[in-house]
Design a protein around this motif. Structure first.
Motif, mmCIF file in Angstrom:
data_model
loop_
_atom_site.group_PDB
_atom_site.id
_atom_site.type_symbol
_atom_site.label_atom_id
_atom_site.label_comp_id
_atom_site.label_asym_id
_atom_site.label_seq_id
_atom_site.Cartn_x
_atom_site.Cartn_y
_atom_site.Cartn_z
ATOM 1 N N ASP A 52 0.985 -1.136 -0.082
ATOM 2 C CA ASP A 52 0.142 -0.026 0.091
ATOM 3 C C ASP A 52 0.779 1.451 -0.101
ATOM 4 O OD1 ASP A 52 -2.400 1.471 0.036
ATOM 5 O OD2 ASP A 52 -2.291 1.626 2.327
ATOM 6 N N SER A 60 0.797 3.758 -3.319
ATOM 7 C CA SER A 60 0.445 4.855 -3.043
ATOM 8 C C SER A 60 1.425 6.062 -3.436
ATOM 9 C CB SER A 60 -0.340 5.117 -1.675
ATOM 10 O OG SER A 60 0.644 4.894 -0.679
ATOM 11 N N HIS A 92 -4.305 5.951 6.243
ATOM 12 C CA HIS A 92 -5.595 5.467 6.624
ATOM 13 C C HIS A 92 -5.583 4.629 8.040
ATOM 14 C CE1 HIS A 92 -5.038 0.881 5.523
ATOM 15 N NE2 HIS A 92 -3.983 1.486 5.142
ATOM 16 N N LEU A 134 -10.908 2.948 2.459
ATOM 17 C CA LEU A 134 -9.994 3.058 1.335
ATOM 18 C C LEU A 134 -8.709 3.083 2.025
ATOM 19 C CD1 LEU A 134 -11.021 6.375 -0.482
ATOM 20 C CD2 LEU A 134 -11.328 4.044 -1.288
ATOM 21 N N CYS A 135 -7.723 2.309 1.505
ATOM 22 C CA CYS A 135 -6.554 2.343 1.948
ATOM 23 C C CYS A 135 -5.780 3.372 1.175
ATOM 24 C CB CYS A 135 -5.746 0.981 1.552
ATOM 25 S SG CYS A 135 -5.463 0.964 -0.327
ATOM 26 N N GLY A 177 -6.085 3.966 -2.590
ATOM 27 C CA GLY A 177 -7.346 4.618 -2.900
ATOM 28 C C GLY A 177 -7.430 6.248 -2.667
ATOM 29 N N VAL A 226 -3.975 0.837 -7.447
ATOM 30 C CA VAL A 226 -5.214 0.909 -6.384
ATOM 31 C C VAL A 226 -5.551 -0.516 -6.127
ATOM 32 C CG1 VAL A 226 -7.373 1.673 -5.971
ATOM 33 C CG2 VAL A 226 -5.710 3.271 -7.258
ATOM 34 N N THR A 275 -5.079 -2.131 -2.448
ATOM 35 C CA THR A 275 -6.186 -2.370 -1.562
ATOM 36 C C THR A 275 -6.178 -3.681 -1.249
ATOM 37 O OG1 THR A 275 -7.434 -0.633 -2.886
ATOM 38 C CG2 THR A 275 -8.664 -2.169 -1.596
ATOM 39 N N ASP A 288 -3.313 -4.793 1.079
ATOM 40 C CA ASP A 288 -3.578 -4.295 2.593
ATOM 41 C C ASP A 288 -4.654 -4.909 3.325
ATOM 42 O OD1 ASP A 288 -1.513 -2.467 3.998
ATOM 43 O OD2 ASP A 288 -3.226 -1.223 4.599
ATOM 44 N N MET A 327 -7.965 -4.623 2.729
ATOM 45 C CA MET A 327 -9.149 -3.835 2.978
ATOM 46 C C MET A 327 -10.337 -4.506 2.540
ATOM 47 S SD MET A 327 -8.116 -0.921 4.224
ATOM 48 C CE MET A 327 -7.166 -2.039 5.190
ATOM 49 N N ASN A 329 -14.108 0.438 -2.645
ATOM 50 C CA ASN A 329 -13.088 -0.596 -2.814
ATOM 51 C C ASN A 329 -13.294 -1.529 -3.916
ATOM 52 O OD1 ASN A 329 -11.238 0.752 -1.270
ATOM 53 N ND2 ASN A 329 -11.492 -0.816 0.584
ATOM 54 N N VAL A 352 -11.277 -1.725 -7.133
ATOM 55 C CA VAL A 352 -10.407 -2.907 -7.376
ATOM 56 C C VAL A 352 -11.108 -3.513 -8.726
ATOM 57 C CG1 VAL A 352 -9.678 -5.033 -6.657
ATOM 58 C CG2 VAL A 352 -9.750 -2.895 -4.940
#
Length: 542
Positions: free
Chosen positions: A69, A73, A146, A174-175, A178, A204, A208, A211, A213, A219, A223
């Motif tokens: 993540d 990001s 997050h 959201l991670c 996102g 993304v 996601t 992690d 999520m 999401n 995804v």
């Protein structure tokens, strides 16, 4: 009404989708349905400050945490800013120098770049002293994160975290990847450009799923679109090289489990055993040749990671049994100076599978223990560790995964405190959920083997949208063999349909298999045969 097979339709019913309209909305998750970002605190301020840096030709430092993540990001924000004409220096944390979060060594690295703006990715919510030091040194800071938010106000010019008090953004799952895409959209609007952000959806999706999520709401939409990018022929060089190393054949449609078990472990390997800058460089590679060189180095680290993980897991499981016996009533804390710091998170996850209890695994280096924690679904791991905060030196994370650092001689105190707190939470009714439910009994008649196309409609599969579990009952065995290093390979006949089945480390079950067999497992599209072919991944022989 939806023109899908009965087996997948039954799965949808079990997910609480009781009408064609509800099911259609779930299956047709599009980006157009994303939550409006207007109420996200810090979003407009972040876009304004980044746009100002780009306009003034200031150097911008991007600093990501060392997991998937964090690296995805950082790659998203760096890529967007560069596409809009900004100057970027992209950095990533080191597990072995400073550890997770925006540490003192990380601050020194950022200050050495000469940047006037710093954007932290997947870290920063709890790093008040370093962020304050950066601001006092003349570096404005934007935090994109997050993780859990302390009560103390963060000294940053902009703070994006849906969990901060007062944030009206409705979707909290959201991670950081996102959130990074959302900043990209805000910056695009602020600079009045037509930059296409869809090429970043692959990153993304990776961040996601890796992690863990929840794959619902926004999401699910992000995804799902990202999986389409990951499966396409037009992918960034780093993804093309990664797919090659994961033996993903061209044209294979990828799902959430492919990210979780084939792509993400490779991306994480560099940060676990070496330098996660390798992963960031792979994701930002400009040519396929460059990407292949990086992917080769990462693959070697991943092979080493698998060997360490296997060895450390066996030792950790023995340690649990020595402390608790065969059954764990509270929580697990195990530690050793023989275990590798880079794989303790994976080992913790394996112990959760084995013992069904919240788990913290610590690697001791000198006088310090560094560890990671995992938990079964439904148990508040972060809250349990927070109750032990007086024992640990530093910790962070969320309810599903945590990291902690403490003095070696305080490990017994943490074990006692964590076990007691887990027992207390369990007594209050917060029991971990060990989900063993069967979604559909495949009998070949009323409920036939689902097609690959129908199964792909359920994607992305993962946390909060688990892979369906099927019971294939009374299948005729046409062939049964041990393959590889102790794996089980079967060819079955189910109501006139042929079905291949594979069981990892299950060759010992051969002695139980006769002319007929019943098996529990997941049914997935078979990327090797393609088309509508599927394969049963054996969970257990019943």
């Amino acid at each position: 009404a939806l023109s899908i097979g009965p087996s997948v339709a039954q799965v949808l019913l079990h997910r609480g989708l009781g009408s064609p309209a509800q099911a259609r909305e779930f299956l047709d998750a599009r980006l157009a349905g994303l939550s409006a970002p207007d109420q996200m605190i810090g979003r407009s301020e972040a876009a304004e400050r980044i746009a100002s840096s780009i306009g003034r030709h200031e150097r911008i430092a991007i600093f990501g945490d060392y997991d998937v993540d964090g690296t995805t990001s950082a790659a998203i924000i760096a890529g967007v800013i560069e596409a809009l004409g900004g100057e970027v220096v992209a950095l990533v944390a080191s597990r072995f120098e400073g550890g997770y979060g925006f540490s003192d060594p990380a601050l020194a690295r950022v200050m050495a770049t000469g940047a006037k703006l710093l954007i932290t990715c997947d870290c920063g919510s709890s790093d008040h002293p370093r962020i304050d030091a950066a601001q006092r040194a003349g570096i404005d800071v934007i935090v994109v994160d997050h993780h859990r938010v302390p009560e103390e106000k963060l000294p940053a010019v902009a703070f994006l975290n849906p969990h901060q008090p007062g944030c009206g953004f409705p979707y909290k799952g959201l991670c950081s990847a996102g959130l990074a895409l959302s900043i990209g959209a805000a910056l695009r609007a602020r600079m009045n450009t037509t930059l296409d952000l869809r090429p970043f959806l692959d990153l993304v999706a990776l961040g996601t799923v890796a992690d863990v999520m929840p794959l619902d709401g926004d999401n699910r939409r992000l995804v799902r679109a990202g999986l389409t990018r990951l499966s396409s022929g037009d992918v960034r060089p780093g993804i093309a090289a990664l797919r090659e190393r994961a033996n993903v054949r061209p044209g294979t449609k990828l799902g959430g489990t492919d990210i979780a078990f084939r792509l993400a472990p490779r991306l994480n390997a560099a940060g676990r055993l070496g330098d996660s800058a390798l992963t960031l460089a792979l994701l930002r590679a400009k040519t396929l040749d460059e990407a292949r060189l990086l992917a080769t180095r990462i693959e070697l680290l991943n092979d080493e990671r698998k060997n360490l993980q296997r060895q450390n897991t066996e030792e950790a499981a023995d340690a649990v049994r020595a402390i608790h016996g065969p059954r764990v009533e509270g929580g697990i804390v195990v530690a050793s100076d023989r275990w590798h710091r880079g794989v303790v998170g994976i080992v913790a996850a394996r112990l959760v599978e084995l013992f069904g209890a919240p788990t913290i695994v610590l690697a001791i280096e000198g006088d310090t223990a560094h560890g990671s924690g995992r938990t079964p679904p439904g148990f508040p791991l972060f809250d349990a560790l927070s109750a032990c905060s007086s024992v640990v030196e530093r910790f962070g994370g969320h309810q599903a995964a945590v990291g902690a650092t403490l003095a070696k001689d305080r490990v017994p105190l943490l074990r006692e405190a964590f076990d007691a707190e887990c027992l207390r939470l369990r007594a209050s009714g917060l029991q971990p959920r060990i989900d063993r439910a069967i979604d559909v009994v495949i009998d070949g008649a009323r409920f036939p083997i689902p097609s690959a196309s129908d199964l792909m409609l359920l994607e992305p599969l993962g946390h909060a949208n688990r892979e369906p579990r099927f019971l294939v009952e009374g299948a005729r065995v046409e062939d049964a063999n041990s393959v590889g290093e102790g794996h089980l390979k079967l060819v079955l006949r189910v109501g006139g349909q042929r079905l291949t089945a594979f069981g990892w480390d299950l060759a010992h079950e051969l002695s139980r298999i006769g002319r007929e067999v019943s098996i529990v497992g997941g049914i997935r599209p078979d990327g090797y045969r393609g088309g509508e072919a599927v394969e049963l991944r054996i969970e257990r022989v019943v």
